[in-house]
Design an enzyme around this catalytic site. Structure first.
Site, mmCIF file in Angstrom:
data_model
loop_
_atom_site.group_PDB
_atom_site.id
_atom_site.type_symbol
_atom_site.label_atom_id
_atom_site.label_comp_id
_atom_site.label_asym_id
_atom_site.label_seq_id
_atom_site.Cartn_x
_atom_site.Cartn_y
_atom_site.Cartn_z
ATOM 1 N N LYS A 249 24.355 -20.755 11.073
ATOM 2 C CA LYS A 249 24.631 -21.460 12.336
ATOM 3 C C LYS A 249 24.301 -22.937 12.256
ATOM 4 O O LYS A 249 24.953 -23.753 12.902
ATOM 5 C CB LYS A 249 23.818 -20.824 13.477
ATOM 6 C CG LYS A 249 24.409 -19.528 13.991
ATOM 7 C CD LYS A 249 23.859 -19.227 15.367
ATOM 8 C CE LYS A 249 24.358 -17.905 15.897
ATOM 9 N NZ LYS A 249 23.643 -17.493 17.114
ATOM 10 N N LYS B 48 35.058 -11.125 11.414
ATOM 11 C CA LYS B 48 34.780 -10.359 12.633
ATOM 12 C C LYS B 48 35.591 -10.898 13.805
ATOM 13 O O LYS B 48 35.816 -12.100 13.884
ATOM 14 C CB LYS B 48 33.291 -10.511 12.977
ATOM 15 C CG LYS B 48 32.514 -9.226 12.810
ATOM 16 C CD LYS B 48 31.039 -9.441 12.977
ATOM 17 C CE LYS B 48 30.604 -9.677 14.408
ATOM 18 N NZ LYS B 48 29.158 -9.552 14.580
ATOM 19 N N LYS C 116 34.919 -14.714 19.665
ATOM 20 C CA LYS C 116 35.504 -15.552 20.708
ATOM 21 C C LYS C 116 35.631 -16.995 20.224
ATOM 22 O O LYS C 116 36.305 -17.803 20.858
ATOM 23 C CB LYS C 116 34.688 -15.474 21.995
ATOM 24 C CG LYS C 116 33.413 -16.215 21.972
ATOM 25 C CD LYS C 116 32.998 -16.569 23.390
ATOM 26 C CE LYS C 116 32.159 -17.815 23.350
ATOM 27 N NZ LYS C 116 32.126 -18.591 24.522
#
Ligand code: TRP
Length: 334
Positions: A114, A198, A201
């Site tokens: 991240k 995966k 969104k």
């Protein structure tokens, strides 16, 4: 030590939950609430470890709550609340920041992913995010934590922190070591455009995912356009190894039709993907669209959603206060 089973899980408040969230998390949460005491939390403090537009954040907290309810979580059975409304999460997180080790956090792969290439610019919150997650779990002495495979390392850290606390403060068994309930499905719902990623969104193309709020037409279009394979459906799993998109379609169909993959292949072998896609669209429309409609309806009644969170908050607070009192005592805080 009591042997009561307590389930805790958290979902970040992103608006627009999708099929991956539903099959991977929400649907399992609903079945667990029939068997055990469950606490489900909208983890807004985790969300702000990366900047969130304040207006969107408030809206997303309510929308995630609405998605919980629309998927079948029952506020009279489970505790449903948002993390920041129970101050014990932040308080215990601080105590656990002092138990957890820098070396442990340095091994967390999600932070590395991240934070990207410029770690110096990541928030400190993002770095200590796993300690807050440990606090969420230990604040309720949860024994079982349903999470996707991507959260397994964080859960192992929670166990290490619990163990170190129990050792440091000489209170064996004070914190139960939480067991992961790894939700095998969560990693299985992949992007409809790239079967190696995966469903998410954050992927740019909306065609990569089925959103809970999609209309029947959206679903038909997206499934029609989803990548699959030009060859007919094979008889055995082995032939799907190098075809992640085809496997994804069949996996989703298997999940939503409640048939295992082997029997799906038996039923479908030799047919074109357009055949399974048509059936899949019908099933998805049946299961997902009513949930989406319910989310939209609930979002028109914010007062009701606020009331649900308030009631959940009251229940969570009673448990949190009681545990926190004992935790403070162990540490020697007065
Ligand atoms: N980190 C989890 C995720 O992104 C969310 C989360 C926060 C969580 N606190 C938790 C999950 C406690 C389980 C238990 O999916």
């Amino acid at each position: 030590m009591s042997n009561k089973k307590i389930v805790f899980s958290g979902v970040q408040p992103s608006g627009n939950l999708h099929l991956g969230n539903y099959l991977g998390a929400l649907k399992n949460f609903v079945s667990l609430q029939k068997e055990m005491e469950c606490i489900y939390c909208v983890v807004d403090l985790h969300a702000i470890t990366v900047f969130q537009d304040p207006k969107l954040l408030s809206n997303n907290i309510l929308e995630t709550t609405a998605s919980f309810l629309a998927s079948g979580l029952d506020p009279t059975k489970s505790i449903i609340f948002n993390q920041s409304s129970v101050s014990g999460h932040a308080e215990l997180a601080w105590i656990l920041n002092c138990v957890s080790r820098v070396g442990w956090l340095n091994r967390m792969t999600q932070f590395k992913d991240k934070a990207g290439s410029d770690k110096e610019k990541a928030s400190v919150g993002l770095y200590i995010y796993p300690n807050l997650m440990a606090a969420d779990i230990l604040l309720y002495k949860a024994t079982h934590v349903p999470v996707g495979a991507d959260q397994k390392q964080h859960l192992e850290l929670s166990r290490d922190i619990a163990q170190k606390f129990n050792n440091d403060f000489k209170c064996p068994g004070f914190f139960p070591l939480p067991d992961p309930l790894i939700l095998k499905n969560i990693s299985r719902v992949m992007s409809l455009r790239d079967g190696t990623k995966k469903m998410s969104k954050s992927e740019e193309s909306d065609y990569s995912r089925i959103n809970l709020k999609d209309s029947p037409d959206d679903i038909i279009k997206k499934i029609k356009k989803a990548k699959s394979d030009s060859e007919p459906i094979p008889e055995n799993l082995k032939s799907l190894e190098k075809k992640p998109e085809a496997l994804n379609i069949l996996n989703i169909y298997s999940e939503i039709s409640k048939n295992n993959l082997e029997s799906v292949l038996k039923e479908m072998a030799g047919k074109e993907y357009s055949y399974v896609k048509k059936k899949l669209s019908d099933l998805l429309i049946n299961e997902i669209c009513p949930i989406g409609e319910k989310i939209k309806k609930l979002m028109n009644d914010r007062a009701y959603l606020m009331e649900i969170l308030k009631k959940g908050n009251e229940k969570a607070k009673i448990k949190s206060d009681e545990n926190l009192k004992n935790i403070r005592e162990k540490v020697g805080l007065i």
